[in-house]
Scaffold this motif. Structure first.
Motif, short mmCIF file in Angstrom:
data_model
loop_
_atom_site.label_atom_id
_atom_site.label_comp_id
_atom_site.label_asym_id
_atom_site.label_seq_id
_atom_site.Cartn_x
_atom_site.Cartn_y
_atom_site.Cartn_z
N LYS A 133 -9.46 4.75 2.47
CA LYS A 133 -10.04 5.98 3.21
C LYS A 133 -9.91 5.84 4.80
O LYS A 133 -9.63 6.96 5.27
CB LYS A 133 -11.51 6.31 2.79
N TYR A 170 -3.28 4.09 -1.32
CA TYR A 170 -3.42 3.29 -2.78
C TYR A 170 -2.94 1.99 -2.69
O TYR A 170 -1.80 1.91 -2.38
CB TYR A 170 -2.96 4.12 -3.91
N ARG A 213 -0.62 -0.72 -4.29
CA ARG A 213 0.56 -0.73 -5.34
C ARG A 213 0.54 -2.17 -5.88
O ARG A 213 0.10 -3.32 -5.29
CB ARG A 213 1.79 -0.67 -4.62
N VAL A 246 -9.32 4.18 -3.68
CA VAL A 246 -8.80 5.19 -2.62
C VAL A 246 -8.87 4.24 -1.36
O VAL A 246 -10.23 4.13 -0.98
CB VAL A 246 -9.30 6.33 -2.70
N VAL A 258 -12.49 1.48 1.83
CA VAL A 258 -11.90 1.93 0.48
C VAL A 258 -13.11 2.27 -0.21
O VAL A 258 -14.32 1.95 -0.33
CB VAL A 258 -11.54 0.47 -0.09
N GLU A 277 -5.49 8.58 3.42
CA GLU A 277 -5.47 8.35 2.28
C GLU A 277 -4.32 7.36 1.69
O GLU A 277 -3.03 7.61 2.02
CB GLU A 277 -5.21 9.76 1.32
N TYR A 303 -14.19 3.64 -4.12
CA TYR A 303 -14.25 2.99 -5.56
C TYR A 303 -14.53 4.15 -6.48
O TYR A 303 -15.79 4.05 -6.97
CB TYR A 303 -14.74 1.59 -5.94
N VAL A 323 0.95 -1.12 0.20
CA VAL A 323 -0.02 -0.12 -0.05
C VAL A 323 0.81 1.29 0.06
O VAL A 323 1.81 1.50 0.61
CB VAL A 323 -0.85 0.06 1.18
N GLN A 324 0.52 2.22 -0.74
CA GLN A 324 1.44 3.31 -0.72
C GLN A 324 0.60 4.31 0.18
O GLN A 324 -0.70 4.68 -0.12
CB GLN A 324 1.25 4.20 -2.26
N SER A 372 -11.65 6.22 -11.87
CA SER A 372 -10.42 6.37 -10.99
C SER A 372 -10.04 5.29 -10.15
O SER A 372 -10.86 4.64 -9.76
CB SER A 372 -10.72 7.80 -10.21
N ARG A 373 -8.91 5.31 -9.78
CA ARG A 373 -8.52 4.09 -8.92
C ARG A 373 -8.98 4.06 -7.60
O ARG A 373 -9.36 5.27 -6.96
CB ARG A 373 -7.01 3.65 -8.92
#
Lengths: 208, 208
Positions: free
Chosen positions: B82, A85, A87, B80, B71, A83, B73, A66-67, B77-78
């Motif tokens: 949260k 994303y 990876r 995220v 999460v 926040e 969606y 996860v980033q 967009s990819r």
């Protein structure tokens, strides 16, 4: 002797206390108890815990990469990631050590009954398995046919060859039967995949 | 031959294209170029990339374990994340395979000049190293004395013994000098820790 980090139970202690705690009893009566409706990942994680506590092997699932972009540090409360994303991973999901051997594997389920679609393996997984094979690791896949309730431990060399073959989109059940070691669900461990690994190791020793 | 996942560059390809791309040139003139102000983690990651691409070893840093709670969606967009929380790791940061051997290690920096405080190692790391040692893995730590610019590769057996010793809060520099293999920063790889591993392996072979 033991230096505990202040105020925190270690993961190790948690493992030991929660490992065999009975789960909420919601399995149907026609389901084998040792199976308990677990998916393949859960079965492997339970097996790894068993192997770990019995000091038979040290194998862990890698965390999801996860980033992390934003973290809040609320007062009197633990940090919250606000926040982040997903990876792309660059390895397989599982690796570890067993009797001096490096183990590396990927686990996949399918609802198909006659073949396993090769698109379920990602390129990075195939590349990683190839690299580990070159370093003489014991590399394999565990494939579960959910509907058939069958489990195959297949050497990575066979899977890589199939994946790279032109015009080949799946491994048939017959191919997997021929090129794998089939294992059965047990109680402790849930999925005794080291039995298959023992056979791979015997072959490695014979070829030396 | 290669089945690319639709529309996505793999991690592998990214690795290859960005690995040796020159970084933004903001190092001071009195800093050795090969060092480039990297911290120990960056030095090890660069070394691992070098070893990987040269097909010398497959060693990766494990991702930070995170418990994902929420999460989003978003459309077009990819995903995220949260809400998520840091989980306690149950292993060391690095493992992999080299010439058939399982490698497992933890890396730590200190600004001290005369000793390394043992509280920098967490219990779960010590337990994990002990377990891997029992499975005949090659287990060690890499300790960097930032101010001295010195790097020690120390067998886990010594670190575990020191960590468990009563009334011992640190390993002195003299102890580390005596019980480690010291390595120097290089260019490719940045930190040639496999040179030390080779020496550990020779000892293992001699004792067999």
């Amino acid at each position: 002797m033991v230096k505990y980090p202040a105020g925190s139970l270690t993961n190790y202690s948690q493992d030991q206390t929660t490992l065999f705690k009975p789960k909420k009893n919601n399995h149907r009566k026609d389901v084998v108890f040792s199976d308990r409706g677990m998916n393949l990942e859960q079965q492997i994680n339970e097996s790894n815990k068993f192997y770990l506590l019995e000091e038979l092997a040290v194998v862990h699932k890698k965390p999801t990469p996860v980033q992390i972009v934003k973290v809040d540090y609320p007062k009197r409360s633990r940090a919250v990631i606000k926040e982040a994303y997903f990876r792309q991973a660059s390895t397989t999901d599982y690796n570890g050590v067993y009797k001096g051997y490096y183990l590396d594997f990927e686990a996949k389920e399918t609802k198909n009954k006659t073949s396993f679609p090769l698109k379920n393996f990602h390129e990075h997984q195939i590349i990683h398995l190839s690299r580990c094979l070159k370093q003489q690791g014991i590399c394999f896949t565990i494939i579960r046919f959910v509907t058939l309730d069958r489990y195959f431990v297949t050497p990575a060399s066979f899977v890589i060859k199939a994946w790279k073959a032109k015009n080949k989109s799946s491994m048939t059940l017959a191919e997997l039967e021929k090129n794998s070691i089939e294992i059965k669900v047990g109680f402790r461990p849930t999925l005794p995949y080291l039995d298959a690994v023992d056979q791979f190791i015997s072959k490695v020793k014979l070829s030396k």
